[in-house]
Design a protein around this motif. Structure first.
Motif, PDB file in Angstrom:
ATOM      1  N   ASN A   1      -7.037   2.159   1.209  1.00 19.73           N
ATOM      2  CA  ASN A   1      -5.972   3.110   0.872  1.00 19.73           C
ATOM      3  C   ASN A   1      -4.894   3.211   1.955  1.00 19.73           C
ATOM      4  O   ASN A   1      -4.067   4.116   1.929  1.00 19.73           O
ATOM      5  N   ALA A   2      -4.907   2.290   2.918  1.00 15.53           N
ATOM      6  CA  ALA A   2      -3.872   2.304   3.956  1.00 15.53           C
ATOM      7  C   ALA A   2      -2.512   2.038   3.337  1.00 15.53           C
ATOM      8  O   ALA A   2      -2.396   1.304   2.345  1.00 15.53           O
ATOM      9  N   PRO A   3      -1.443   2.624   3.869  1.00 14.94           N
ATOM     10  CA  PRO A   3      -0.106   2.397   3.303  1.00 14.94           C
ATOM     11  C   PRO A   3       0.305   0.940   3.383  1.00 14.94           C
ATOM     12  O   PRO A   3       0.026   0.258   4.362  1.00 14.94           O
ATOM     13  N   LYS A   4       0.965   0.490   2.317  1.00 12.62           N
ATOM     14  CA  LYS A   4       1.398  -0.901   2.230  1.00 12.62           C
ATOM     15  C   LYS A   4       2.913  -1.051   2.310  1.00 12.62           C
ATOM     16  O   LYS A   4       3.413  -2.094   2.735  1.00 12.62           O
ATOM     17  N   ASN A   5       3.639  -0.025   1.878  1.00 10.63           N
ATOM     18  CA  ASN A   5       5.099  -0.032   1.922  1.00 10.63           C
ATOM     19  C   ASN A   5       5.565   1.298   2.509  1.00 10.63           C
ATOM     20  O   ASN A   5       5.360   2.348   1.893  1.00 10.63           O
ATOM     21  N   VAL A   6       6.160   1.249   3.685  1.00 11.52           N
ATOM     22  CA  VAL A   6       6.426   2.459   4.451  1.00 11.52           C
ATOM     23  C   VAL A   6       7.910   2.574   4.782  1.00 11.52           C
ATOM     24  O   VAL A   6       8.533   1.617   5.252  1.00 11.52           O
ATOM     25  N   LEU A   7       8.447   3.759   4.544  1.00 12.34           N
ATOM     26  CA  LEU A   7       9.825   4.089   4.908  1.00 12.34           C
ATOM     27  C   LEU A   7       9.773   5.085   6.059  1.00 12.34           C
ATOM     28  O   LEU A   7       9.159   6.145   5.933  1.00 12.34           O
TER      29      LEU A   7
ATOM     30  N   ALA B   1      18.934   1.994   1.393  1.00 10.85           N
ATOM     31  CA  ALA B   1      17.473   1.930   1.505  1.00 10.85           C
ATOM     32  C   ALA B   1      16.831   1.670   0.149  1.00 10.85           C
ATOM     33  O   ALA B   1      15.925   0.834   0.027  1.00 10.85           O
ATOM     34  N   ILE B   2      17.290   2.375  -0.863  1.00 15.75           N
ATOM     35  CA  ILE B   2      16.719   2.215  -2.206  1.00 15.75           C
ATOM     36  C   ILE B   2      16.927   0.797  -2.717  1.00 15.75           C
ATOM     37  O   ILE B   2      16.023   0.200  -3.334  1.00 15.75           O
TER      38      ILE B   2
ATOM     39  N   ASN C   1      14.218  13.384  -3.221  1.00 19.67           N
ATOM     40  CA  ASN C   1      14.797  13.458  -4.564  1.00 19.67           C
ATOM     41  C   ASN C   1      15.451  12.134  -4.945  1.00 19.67           C
ATOM     42  O   ASN C   1      15.331  11.676  -6.094  1.00 19.67           O
ATOM     43  N   ALA C   2      16.144  11.507  -3.978  1.00 20.68           N
ATOM     44  CA  ALA C   2      16.795  10.228  -4.255  1.00 20.68           C
ATOM     45  C   ALA C   2      15.765   9.134  -4.538  1.00 20.68           C
ATOM     46  O   ALA C   2      15.936   8.322  -5.466  1.00 20.68           O
ATOM     47  N   LEU C   3      14.699   9.102  -3.762  1.00 19.08           N
ATOM     48  CA  LEU C   3      13.649   8.102  -3.970  1.00 19.08           C
ATOM     49  C   LEU C   3      12.934   8.325  -5.299  1.00 19.08           C
ATOM     50  O   LEU C   3      12.604   7.364  -6.020  1.00 19.08           O
TER      51      LEU C   3
ATOM     52  N   ALA D   1       1.607  -3.261   7.072  1.00 22.43           N
ATOM     53  CA  ALA D   1       2.492  -2.757   6.021  1.00 22.43           C
ATOM     54  C   ALA D   1       3.913  -3.297   6.164  1.00 22.43           C
ATOM     55  O   ALA D   1       4.370  -3.580   7.274  1.00 22.43           O
ATOM     56  N   LYS D   2       4.582  -3.421   5.033  1.00 26.41           N
ATOM     57  CA  LYS D   2       6.024  -3.638   5.056  1.00 26.41           C
ATOM     58  C   LYS D   2       6.683  -2.337   5.503  1.00 26.41           C
ATOM     59  O   LYS D   2       6.304  -1.265   5.022  1.00 26.41           O
ATOM     60  N   THR D   3       7.643  -2.430   6.408  1.00 31.87           N
ATOM     61  CA  THR D   3       8.290  -1.221   6.896  1.00 31.87           C
ATOM     62  C   THR D   3       9.807  -1.341   6.815  1.00 31.87           C
ATOM     63  O   THR D   3      10.379  -2.375   7.169  1.00 31.87           O
ATOM     64  N   LEU D   4      10.426  -0.263   6.365  1.00 33.37           N
ATOM     65  CA  LEU D   4      11.875  -0.132   6.385  1.00 33.37           C
ATOM     66  C   LEU D   4      12.202   1.027   7.308  1.00 33.37           C
ATOM     67  O   LEU D   4      11.748   2.156   7.096  1.00 33.37           O
TER      68      LEU D   4
END
Length: 393
Positions: free
Chosen positions: A41-47, A123-124, A208-210, A69-72
């Motif tokens: 359950n570790a994060p895979k896509n992180v902002l 970012a989106i 809200n945007a995400l 994880a992929k990170t932005l």
């Protein structure tokens, strides 16, 4: 040029590129040593919003080098010129990129105003085209000003008490002088401006945007960072403008949490972290003296933690491995060792004695300064500070 620290007040106006990169690598080495297995359950896509220094940088490092994880990452930093160094955050991010490339990790960064609509749109777009849905959003902005993305109005935060003026001790870390500082009380505009900058409004706008863009994963977590402190810091962090902003951050947390729970079975929490040396904390009256004393007491007790150790405890232990320690407002608590009565009583007793003449003996003043310089890439082991460098790394 041979790059040396240039300290003016509570900031260092020069940064060392190789020192910053080496400091980032120190943190990566710690993460690799501490996190050896990746839970399912570790994060895979992180902002990470605010990813270039302090707790935000540590969050990106834990996500990338702990879990792959992929990170932005988003930040606002200045690049170097031929004759002037870049900001520490600029070099920190380069250190992250160099290490991530070497490890084969996907990463992207946005250097710009994270408060703007444009940053959210950029970012989106990256998330939609290159990442997949986000399962962890870290909000770690520390800015003294914010421009409202709709009205264009600029708000500036202030560090003032509410009600009465406050006189308290502080430490001039540049000169090693303990002295009193008097802070005038805030007016209503000061309070509202500080809430606008440091409260939860922008965190809400991001979530809200995400959400609207459909880029949040089932079970998504989001966390924002805060500091509370206790008696000695209460005049600045409690009954003060920052305290009102922190109350608004809690308000936003509950609003975001309700939305994420209903749509994604996700969660939103504020994480209360311990006092550490950061570029932000160095600017706050009371904190340099308090942190210098706190470091001595916590180190002697064997319970001191630096930013990356705190964030490993938050993300890996509390969020991923389910060992969360909550308070009655559902905030993660990483500051309980600092707030332990035995620690606080000892700090208070030293506080009463602290003076210019004894500050080096009764506090970890030298440790504070060492950590301060490391923020800017100086006093890092293994770096040749006599080397002639081009600051444009």
């Amino acid at each position: 040029m041979v790059i040396k620290p240039k300290v003016r007040g509570f900031i260092c106006t020069a940064s060392h590129p190789k020192g910053c990169i080496a400091h980032v690598q120190e943190q990566i080495n710690y993460i690799k040593q501490e996190i050896t297995d990746v839970p399912a359950n570790a994060p895979k896509n992180v902002l990470v919003i605010g990813s270039s220094t302090g707790y935000g940088l540590a969050s990106r490092l834990v996500s990338a080098f702990g879990y792959g994880a992929k990170t932005l990452g988003l930040f606002f930093e200045k690049e170097a010129s031929e004759r002037k160094t870049g900001t520490a955050g600029w070099y920190n991010n380069r250190g992250f990129e160099i290490a991530a490339d070497k490890a084969g990790l996907w990463h992207k960064s946005i250097n710009g105003d994270a408060f703007s609509h444009q940053a959210k749109e950029d970012a989106i777009k990256i998330i939609q085209e290159e990442m997949g849905k986000i399962d962890l959003v870290v909000y770690s902005l520390a800015s003294p000003r914010r421009q409202d993305p709709d009205t264009g109005d600029v708000y500036k935060s202030v560090l003032k008490p509410i009600g009465d003026m406050v006189t308290c001790k502080t430490l001039n870390t540049d000169k090693g002088e303990v002295h009193d500082v008097t802070i005038e009380p805030a007016n209503d505009d000061d309070i509202q401006n500080t809430i606008k900058v440091m409260g939860g409004e922008d965190w809400e706008l991001w979530m809200n945007a995400l959400d609207k863009a459909g880029v949040l994963a089932e079970g998504v977590d989001t966390v924002a960072y805060t500091y509370i402190g206790k008696k000695l810091t209460w005049p600045i962090y409690g009954h003060a403008t920052i305290g009102k902003a922190k109350e608004d951050l809690d308000r936003a947390s509950h609003t975001i949490h309700e939305n994420l729970q209903s749509k994604y079975k996700g969660s939103a929490n504020v994480a209360v972290l311990k006092a550490v040396v950061t570029q932000a904390s160095s600017a706050i009256p009371v904190m340099p003296l308090y942190i210098s004393l706190l470091y001595k007491v916590m180190k002697e007790a064997g319970v001191h933690e630096n930013p990356v150790e705190q964030i490993k405890g938050l993300i890996h232990d509390q969020i991923v491995n389910g060992q969360a320690i909550y308070d009655d407002t559902r905030r993660y608590r990483l500051d309980l060792k600092e707030l332990d009565d035995s620690i606080q009583d000892r700090v208070e007793s030293l506080w009463d004695k602290a003076s210019t003449e004894n500050i080096s003996e009764i506090s970890d003043y030298h440790g504070y300064k060492h950590e301060f310089f490391k923020l800017f890439g100086f006093e890092v082991d293994g770096v040749d500070y006599e080397e002639d460098l081009d600051p444009r790394i």
